[in-house]
Enzyme design. Sequence first.
Site, short mmCIF file in Angstrom:
data_model
loop_
_atom_site.label_atom_id
_atom_site.label_comp_id
_atom_site.label_asym_id
_atom_site.label_seq_id
_atom_site.Cartn_x
_atom_site.Cartn_y
_atom_site.Cartn_z
N TYR A 8 20.74 -5.61 -37.63
CA TYR A 8 20.29 -6.52 -38.07
C TYR A 8 20.00 -6.23 -39.58
O TYR A 8 20.18 -7.07 -40.40
CB TYR A 8 18.95 -7.68 -37.58
CG TYR A 8 19.21 -8.27 -36.58
CD1 TYR A 8 20.29 -7.77 -35.42
CD2 TYR A 8 17.92 -8.21 -35.45
CE1 TYR A 8 20.42 -8.22 -33.90
CE2 TYR A 8 18.34 -8.71 -34.54
CZ TYR A 8 19.02 -8.63 -33.60
OH TYR A 8 18.81 -9.16 -32.32
N LYS B 88 20.60 3.38 -25.59
CA LYS B 88 22.25 3.54 -25.21
C LYS B 88 22.33 4.56 -25.90
O LYS B 88 23.35 4.85 -25.78
CB LYS B 88 22.87 2.27 -25.89
CG LYS B 88 24.13 1.96 -24.79
CD LYS B 88 23.73 1.22 -23.63
CE LYS B 88 24.94 1.01 -22.96
NZ LYS B 88 24.85 0.70 -21.10
N ASP C 196 20.85 -1.20 -20.44
CA ASP C 196 20.84 -1.87 -19.59
C ASP C 196 20.44 -1.90 -17.90
O ASP C 196 19.71 -3.46 -17.67
CB ASP C 196 22.71 -2.11 -19.41
CG ASP C 196 23.38 -0.67 -19.15
OD1 ASP C 196 22.26 0.66 -19.93
OD2 ASP C 196 24.32 -0.15 -18.57
N ASP D 50 14.99 -7.66 -29.23
CA ASP D 50 15.00 -9.47 -29.94
C ASP D 50 15.22 -9.15 -28.30
O ASP D 50 14.81 -10.47 -27.90
CB ASP D 50 15.95 -9.27 -30.41
CG ASP D 50 16.15 -10.47 -31.05
OD1 ASP D 50 15.67 -11.20 -30.97
OD2 ASP D 50 17.05 -11.54 -32.08
N ASP E 229 12.69 -11.84 -25.09
CA ASP E 229 12.70 -12.74 -24.80
C ASP E 229 13.06 -12.49 -23.34
O ASP E 229 12.30 -13.66 -22.76
CB ASP E 229 14.49 -13.07 -25.15
CG ASP E 229 13.20 -13.73 -26.69
OD1 ASP E 229 13.13 -13.72 -27.47
OD2 ASP E 229 14.94 -15.33 -27.25
#
Length: 375
Positions: A161, A210, A242, A266, A270
């Site tokens: 970001y 990852k 994942d 992020d 959620d």
Amino acid sequence: MFRQLKKEPGRGMRIMDFNIALIPGDGIGPEIVREAKKVLDKVCEKYGHKFAYSEILLGGASIDVHGVPLTEEAIAAAKASDAVLMGSIGGDAKTSPWYKLEPSRRPEAGLLGIRKALNLFANLRPAYLYNELKAACPLREDIIGDGFDMIIVRELTGGLYFGERKTVEENGIRKAVDTLVYTEEEIRRIAVKAFDIAMKRSKKVCSVDKANVLDSSRLWRSVVEQVAKDYPEVTLEHMLVDNCAMQLVRDPKQFDVILTENMFGDILSDEASMVTGSIGMLSSASLNETSFGLYEPSHGSAPDIAGQNKANPIATILSAAMMLRYSLDLDQEADAVEAAVQKVLTEGYRTGDIMSDGCKLVGTAEMGDLIAAAI
Ligand code: NAD
């Protein structure tokens, strides 16, 4: 929530003065911040503290007045306070004129900008399942078991970001590039926060990356392992993002502290919030290296229900409780706010988002009144 993080009781009652900056923001923001302030006022009345409030414009509210989502004055006002309590920013991307502006002038740029300016690199998001709200949890009873209580520690000022980005056209084909950058210092300081928190909880950190694909993740993993050496009592586990997304719905009880980078955090936070049943219940804190922090609900500005007295103010009220604990060092008062939320839920009061059969439906303002009265 955060039960294990509280400091030892026993300190005598102290009367304190603090400067609190409020950012009502957009959409439901002003409604939910009003209720959190009501609760803080009750805390002051009961415990004798004095909070002086200042109001800061951010996001769409700032664009409407200043033409930009964040001003230097707003940053200075936030820096001059002991802590910032925020509602939420942003509007409906399809209908709001704010989204006709170029991306760097849209509401979200204000939020990213203030986080960066205040050096808020650590985002804490608890995901705690209230017994009273088990029915709202979308997971099966056997998966829920006795409930779960985890905290996601997300790096907030680096990664994808904040990396360089551009869209170019080559031979008539548009191409967009985003860059994911982390330095070892950025990884180290967030890892230290996560391990410090783990020491006060169940001494378990799950670091999510990852590393089978990304160089930034391989650096992440090696720095986290270095930091872990200073915390021999903490068990460290690495998990691919994942797999973590899957495990959060398969067996959320396994997690205590989840440490991860900006974009993965992020998305995972959620997901974790959904398995607790309602986004309207979830608080968050963004901290820098001092006691200063910005506290806000995990949800957005919910333009679909703005101004209708329908928003659940509990996430913001619980964020105010985190502010009392982490920035103002008022643990007893934070406990009192959390206990008041618990009491009102036990008595069966619910806003629409957490409503279930046999409970009493109340609006935003009534929920704030009930919680303030329970302190
Ligand atoms: P949202 O979280 O605002 O809303 C998602 C859904 O949850 C909506 O149906 C909404 O009504 C409901 N909801 C959210 N908070 C609620 C509450 N307290 N009580 C009851 N129901 C609630 O997400 P969105 O619709 O994707 O985003 C709306 C705007 O918020 C966008 O502009 C987005 O950029 C912004 N946003 C801001 C923040 C922030 O300020 N930190 C975070 C996320 C999204």
